[in-house]
Design a protein around this motif. Structure first.
Motif, PDB file in Angstrom:
ATOM      1  N   GLN A  93       1.138  -1.318  -0.018  1.00  0.00           N
ATOM      2  CA  GLN A  93      -0.140   0.074   0.322  1.00  0.00           C
ATOM      3  C   GLN A  93       0.843   1.290  -0.028  1.00  0.00           C
ATOM      4  O   GLN A  93       0.185   2.172  -0.128  1.00  0.00           O
ATOM      5  CB  GLN A  93      -0.599  -0.033   1.455  1.00  0.00           C
ATOM      6  N   ALA A  94       2.204   1.200   0.694  1.00  0.00           N
ATOM      7  CA  ALA A  94       3.101   2.486   0.563  1.00  0.00           C
ATOM      8  C   ALA A  94       2.980   2.810  -0.555  1.00  0.00           C
ATOM      9  O   ALA A  94       3.281   4.006  -1.098  1.00  0.00           O
ATOM     10  CB  ALA A  94       3.628   2.129   1.656  1.00  0.00           C
ATOM     11  N   LEU A  95       3.762   1.573  -1.685  1.00  0.00           N
ATOM     12  CA  LEU A  95       4.129   1.810  -2.821  1.00  0.00           C
ATOM     13  C   LEU A  95       3.177   2.018  -3.498  1.00  0.00           C
ATOM     14  O   LEU A  95       3.445   3.294  -4.680  1.00  0.00           O
ATOM     15  CB  LEU A  95       4.731   0.203  -3.378  1.00  0.00           C
ATOM     16  N   VAL A  96       2.136   1.654  -3.437  1.00  0.00           N
ATOM     17  CA  VAL A  96       1.098   2.185  -4.529  1.00  0.00           C
ATOM     18  C   VAL A  96       0.453   3.395  -3.807  1.00  0.00           C
ATOM     19  O   VAL A  96       0.604   4.049  -5.016  1.00  0.00           O
ATOM     20  CB  VAL A  96      -0.742   1.424  -3.845  1.00  0.00           C
ATOM     21  N   ARG A  97       0.497   4.246  -2.977  1.00  0.00           N
ATOM     22  CA  ARG A  97       0.537   5.800  -2.603  1.00  0.00           C
ATOM     23  C   ARG A  97       1.744   6.337  -3.576  1.00  0.00           C
ATOM     24  O   ARG A  97       1.399   7.229  -3.972  1.00  0.00           O
ATOM     25  CB  ARG A  97      -0.010   5.646  -1.238  1.00  0.00           C
ATOM     26  N   ALA A  98       2.759   5.395  -3.436  1.00  0.00           N
ATOM     27  CA  ALA A  98       3.787   6.356  -4.138  1.00  0.00           C
ATOM     28  C   ALA A  98       3.407   6.596  -5.821  1.00  0.00           C
ATOM     29  O   ALA A  98       3.964   7.655  -6.242  1.00  0.00           O
ATOM     30  CB  ALA A  98       5.020   5.458  -4.189  1.00  0.00           C
ATOM     31  N   VAL A  99       3.106   5.415  -6.232  1.00  0.00           N
ATOM     32  CA  VAL A  99       2.737   5.851  -7.162  1.00  0.00           C
ATOM     33  C   VAL A  99       1.314   6.904  -7.805  1.00  0.00           C
ATOM     34  O   VAL A  99       1.814   7.399  -8.595  1.00  0.00           O
ATOM     35  CB  VAL A  99       2.118   3.877  -8.362  1.00  0.00           C
ATOM     36  N   ARG A 100       0.505   6.553  -6.901  1.00  0.00           N
ATOM     37  CA  ARG A 100      -0.357   8.205  -7.060  1.00  0.00           C
ATOM     38  C   ARG A 100      -0.004   9.321  -6.582  1.00  0.00           C
ATOM     39  O   ARG A 100      -0.352  10.213  -7.284  1.00  0.00           O
ATOM     40  CB  ARG A 100      -1.533   7.703  -5.731  1.00  0.00           C
ATOM     41  N   ALA A 101       1.285   9.562  -6.302  1.00  0.00           N
ATOM     42  CA  ALA A 101       1.729  10.457  -5.748  1.00  0.00           C
ATOM     43  C   ALA A 101       2.003  11.139  -6.828  1.00  0.00           C
ATOM     44  O   ALA A 101       2.152  12.143  -7.407  1.00  0.00           O
ATOM     45  CB  ALA A 101       2.962  10.533  -3.992  1.00  0.00           C
ATOM     46  N   ALA A 102       2.918  10.212  -7.498  1.00  0.00           N
ATOM     47  CA  ALA A 102       3.846  10.559  -8.630  1.00  0.00           C
ATOM     48  C   ALA A 102       2.491  11.197  -9.975  1.00  0.00           C
ATOM     49  O   ALA A 102       3.738  11.379 -10.159  1.00  0.00           O
ATOM     50  CB  ALA A 102       4.806   9.302  -9.229  1.00  0.00           C
ATOM     51  N   LEU A 103       1.939  10.303 -10.117  1.00  0.00           N
ATOM     52  CA  LEU A 103       0.925  10.578 -11.201  1.00  0.00           C
ATOM     53  C   LEU A 103       0.136  11.927 -10.469  1.00  0.00           C
ATOM     54  O   LEU A 103       0.521  13.150 -11.616  1.00  0.00           O
ATOM     55  CB  LEU A 103      -0.219   9.617 -10.708  1.00  0.00           C
ATOM     56  N   ALA A 104       0.012  12.175  -9.310  1.00  0.00           N
ATOM     57  CA  ALA A 104      -0.136  13.632  -9.126  1.00  0.00           C
ATOM     58  C   ALA A 104       0.731  15.110  -9.322  1.00  0.00           C
ATOM     59  O   ALA A 104       0.244  15.873  -9.274  1.00  0.00           O
ATOM     60  CB  ALA A 104      -0.863  13.764  -7.363  1.00  0.00           C
TER      61      ALA A 104
END
Length: 389
Positions: free
Chosen positions: A378-389
């Motif tokens: 989940q930490a990695l998924v949140r990081a992907v989401r942050a990168a896309l933002a």
């Protein structure tokens, strides 16, 4: 911890989160890969290949693979959906049309889509199989064919944790005349160049690390997973559907044993690299590196069309399933509401998000008690989401 690999510009948050998993969340060895619009943008690995090996001994390498447990279910689902895409399998046909023995014990109205959506009503076996019996596709298929459903097929849903192996594997074999692992190798893994296997070939054994349980560190605070009381009670009760579903193979297999890894259990023992898992999902939503694609747009929409939602008779929480895939929700958070994929109990995760063109794969050698939402993934998924933002 030295993190190896590369990230494309803008995806630096994923590297930071991956490194933090080692320093804060007790990661031993792991890899993560992300594709966007069919091109790799993240490829990272670190730690030891074997969960029980000392740091620095047998390091995790770029091609290191691990068992991914229930993340295998997403690959098995793709096999059945590809057969439907090719006109060889009708999702609304009775399972018995392809597998006559399955019509026993009140299951004659079970449809193919019920198997994929965890609505078949056979998450348990009255007589669990031993690991050796479970690895025999004939014995496994006979067991689920003879099993009486615990609810009317199609009327409710509950996670078929182990029986999904024989339900999907036998249906693939009946339709194609070939073992599930062989068909997946020839029709899924090889065409897209994905390092994933259902039934590990002997030639690949040296690439696979040892897996095992690891404890969550004491200092993770709110990141530690604490099951709700009802869930904990369900796992503790030997008569609950929860315990019985996971105990359909008893005792639990030795996941490091060569014989288990060589078997083909589509619910639980697929082996993959992080890149193999991400590349597979990238091919479900588009062309990979300008080449192979598995799903047509129509099949992709079928995969993520909601089939089951609400209280899960086995997992005791609200779950959402498409046709063989978990959908984004509280029990299995993915990237966005349109994402579809599958976690592996205790760690691994693979999914695709058509709206952003993201395909994600994470594998680890250290398994936790979480079933669907591991804090490291989940930490990695949140990081992907942050990168896309």
């Amino acid at each position: 911890m030295d993190v190896n690999g590369v990230v494309a510009e803008g995806f630096e948050p994923v590297r930071e989160a991956f490194a933090a998993n080692f320093s804060r969340l007790g990661e031993r060895g792991a890899a993560v890969a992300v594709y966007r619009d069919g091109h790799k943008v993240v490829d990272l690995w670190a730690g030891a290949r074997d969960v029980d090996g000392p740091a620095g001994a047998a390091p995790w390498e770029q091609g290191t693979a691990q068992i991914v447990r229930s993340a295998t279910k997403g690959v098995a689902a793709a096999a059945l959906l590809l057969l439907h895409q090719r006109g060889e399998l009708d999702l609304d046909a009775p399972v018995g049309a392809y597998w006559p023995e399955y019509k026993a014990a009140g299951k004659e109205r079970t449809r193919v889509r019920h198997l994929l959506a965890h609505r078949a009503g056979v998450p348990v076996l009255d007589r669990p199989l031993t690991p050796a019996e479970a690895a025999d596709p004939d014995l496994g298929a006979a067991a689920v064919a003879a099993q009486a459903p615990v609810w009317e097929p199609g009327a409710d849903h509950g996670y078929h944790a182990q029986t999904y192996s024989w339900l999907t594997g036998e249906l693939i074999r009946r339709v194609t005349g070939r073992p599930a692992g062989e068909w997946i190798a020839d029709e899924i893994a090889r065409p897209v160049g994905a390092d994933l296997w259902l039934g590990l070939p002997q030639a690949q054994r040296a690439r696979v690390g040892r897996v095992g349980p690891v404890d969550a560190p004491e200092n993770t605070g709110a990141l530690r997973t604490r099951p709700k009381r009802a869930v904990a009670e369900a796992y503790a009760d030997p008569d609950s559907l929860t315990r019985r579903a996971f105990a359909a193979i008893t005792p639990l297999p030795d996941e490091n044993a060569p014989a288990y890894r060589a078997a083909a259990l589509p619910a639980s023992n697929g082996i993959a690299t992080a890149d193999g898992l991400a590349r597979f999902y990238a091919a479900l939503i588009g062309e990979v590196d300008g080449g192979a694609r598995l799903f047509t747009p129509q099949t992709m929409e079928l995969a993520r069309a909601g089939q089951s939602a609400g209280p899960d008779r086995v997992l005791v929480v609200n779950t959402r399933f498409g046709l063989g895939y978990m959908l984004h929700g509280a029990a299995s958070p993915l990237l966005s509401p349109g994402s579809f994929g599958h976690p592996g109990r205790g760690g691994a995760l693979g999914f695709a998000d058509p709206e952003t063109g993201i395909a994600f794969g994470y594998v680890t050698n250290g398994f936790r008690t979480s079933v669907t939402a591991d804090p490291r993934a989940q930490a990695l998924v949140r990081a992907v989401r942050a990168a896309l933002a």
